[in-house]
Design an enzyme around this catalytic site. Structure first.
Site, PDB file in Angstrom:
ATOM      1  N   CYS A 238       7.643  83.431  89.430  1.00 24.76           N
ATOM      2  CA  CYS A 238       6.884  84.685  89.456  1.00 24.76           C
ATOM      3  C   CYS A 238       5.433  84.515  89.008  1.00 24.76           C
ATOM      4  O   CYS A 238       4.499  84.859  89.738  1.00 24.76           O
ATOM      5  CB  CYS A 238       7.572  85.729  88.572  1.00 24.76           C
TER       6      CYS A 238
ATOM      7  N   CYS B 141       9.698  83.991  95.086  1.00 23.95           N
ATOM      8  CA  CYS B 141      11.011  84.538  94.752  1.00 23.95           C
ATOM      9  C   CYS B 141      12.103  83.631  95.307  1.00 23.95           C
ATOM     10  O   CYS B 141      13.012  84.067  96.008  1.00 23.95           O
ATOM     11  CB  CYS B 141      11.140  85.958  95.308  1.00 23.95           C
TER      12      CYS B 141
ATOM     13  N   TYR C 262      21.755  71.303 115.655  1.00 28.95           N
ATOM     14  CA  TYR C 262      22.666  71.300 116.791  1.00 28.95           C
ATOM     15  C   TYR C 262      21.916  71.175 118.116  1.00 28.95           C
ATOM     16  O   TYR C 262      21.001  71.943 118.409  1.00 28.95           O
ATOM     17  CB  TYR C 262      23.518  72.570 116.792  1.00 28.95           C
TER      18      TYR C 262
ATOM     19  N   GLU D 111      10.493  78.945 116.053  1.00 25.37           N
ATOM     20  CA  GLU D 111      11.614  79.700 115.495  1.00 25.37           C
ATOM     21  C   GLU D 111      12.942  78.993 115.768  1.00 25.37           C
ATOM     22  O   GLU D 111      13.810  78.933 114.893  1.00 25.37           O
ATOM     23  CB  GLU D 111      11.636  81.118 116.081  1.00 25.37           C
TER      24      GLU D 111
ATOM     25  N   ASP E 115      15.583  88.096 106.667  1.00 30.38           N
ATOM     26  CA  ASP E 115      16.288  86.826 106.536  1.00 30.38           C
ATOM     27  C   ASP E 115      16.751  86.685 105.087  1.00 30.38           C
ATOM     28  O   ASP E 115      16.638  87.618 104.293  1.00 30.38           O
ATOM     29  CB  ASP E 115      15.397  85.657 106.975  1.00 30.38           C
TER      30      ASP E 115
ATOM     31  N   CYS F 171       3.168  86.236  91.810  1.00 29.53           N
ATOM     32  CA  CYS F 171       3.857  87.253  92.602  1.00 29.53           C
ATOM     33  C   CYS F 171       3.149  88.600  92.493  1.00 29.53           C
ATOM     34  O   CYS F 171       2.927  89.116  91.394  1.00 29.53           O
ATOM     35  CB  CYS F 171       5.305  87.389  92.135  1.00 29.53           C
TER      36      CYS F 171
ATOM     37  N   TYR G 128      17.415  88.162 115.336  1.00 28.61           N
ATOM     38  CA  TYR G 128      16.401  87.702 114.387  1.00 28.61           C
ATOM     39  C   TYR G 128      15.259  86.971 115.103  1.00 28.61           C
ATOM     40  O   TYR G 128      14.081  87.279 114.890  1.00 28.61           O
ATOM     41  CB  TYR G 128      17.014  86.784 113.324  1.00 28.61           C
TER      42      TYR G 128
END
Length: 307
Positions: free
Chosen positions: A204, A198, A94, A47, A150, A209, A132
């Site tokens: 789609c 999406c 970073y 993450e 998100d 989808c 998050y």
């Protein structure tokens, strides 16, 4: 926000909507290695690495990082300069994220007896872990998180169910859609939907989808979505030069300001646009992040990695 007070609504047959998405995801999805583990440390690393970094670049870096530091104990005992250097060498954004991840591992060892905490609230106590990331780790490692929201999820909810471009509305919709006790598969599935079907330019039919029969955008052909800032180019960015500073200082015990400047960019000119003032600002940021040390002597100073 009550259902009566809001102008948008989720489909009445929410269970069918949920089942369709989960079945679509379980039938076929991108195979990232962190999706095949429930090790909270490995998931935390994935993450942190994935923040503003393309997932394709993260895969090899993630594997190499865990080979080198396979546990929080290993990472906590590592030399910080080595961790930051790894981050820089793999262009993972970073470098202060590497510093925070190192400090988080030390917290796990000292405050949690080597066990990564399970709840989003406790996870947020770790250095550099925001809401998050805490929720993602709780979901994917312990199946005990809230609905992840998100940019991909926002785009899906906005297009499919006319959820307005408002953070509280997105959070409400995501929470109401997520089935109880299934945060791991659900959050993976809805982020996958936003990532492969999406997208900004939707696919789609090509991606099959599973929400086409309910989707407002698919019915109308209007695929507008909340404005999502694109990631700034890495080439020529401050992130790139921060990384070059760290990489260069790993080769030398210390360097004077102008010597460092000439080594990190070919157009460095002491009194130019990219000169001492520009480099001093860059180094001051790195010093504030605890990554370098500046030995000042009037207007001249040397720079070294902080150990």
């Amino acid at each position: 926000m009550t259902a009566e007070a809001r102008e948008w609504a989720l489909p009445d047959d929410s269970e069918t909507v949920r089942d369709a998405l989960i079945a679509w995801y379980e039938a076929d999805h991108r195979e990232f290695p962190w999706r095949r583990t429930d090790d909270p440390y490995a998931i935390l690393v994935s993450e942190v690495m994935s923040q503003q970094t393309q997932l394709g670049r993260v895969v090899e870096a993630w594997k190499e990082f865990l080979e080198r530091w396979p546990t929080t104990a290993d990472l906590a005992a590592a030399d910080r300069a080595a961790v930051v250097g790894f981050w820089s060498d793999h262009s993972l954004g970073y470098n202060n994220r590497a510093k925070y991840l190192h400090e988080a591992a030390q917290q796990v060892e000292t405050a949690y007896d080597g066990d990564v905490p399970e709840s989003p609230a406790e996870l947020q106590e770790l250095m550099g872990v925001g809401p998050y990331t805490a929720n993602a780790v709780a979901s994917f490692a312990f199946n005990d998180g809230d609905a992840v929201v998100d940019t991909n999820v926002k785009r899906v909810l906005y297009r499919a169910f006319d959820v307005p471009d408002d953070d509280s509305a997105f959070e409400t919709a995501a929470r109401e859609l997520m089935p109880d006790d299934r945060s791991r598969v659900w959050n993976n599935a809805i982020m996958e939907l936003g990532g492969v079907a999406c997208e900004r330019t939707p696919r789609c039919d090509e991606a099959g989808c599973p929400w086409r029969e309910w989707c407002t955008a698919y019915a109308s052909g209007d695929f507008t979505a909340p404005d999502v800032p694109s990631q700034p180019s890495f080439e020529g960015s401050r992130r790139q030069f921060r990384g070059r500073v760290i990489a260069t200082l790993r080769e030398y015990e210390a360097l004077e300001l102008d010597t460092l400047g000439h080594r990190i960019r070919v157009d460095y000119a002491p009194d130019g646009e990219y000169g001492r003032e520009w480099l001093h600002e860059l180094l001051t940021d790195l010093e504030s992040d605890g990554l370098v040390e500046l030995d000042r002597n009037d207007d001249a100073f040397t720079v070294r990695l902080k150990q």
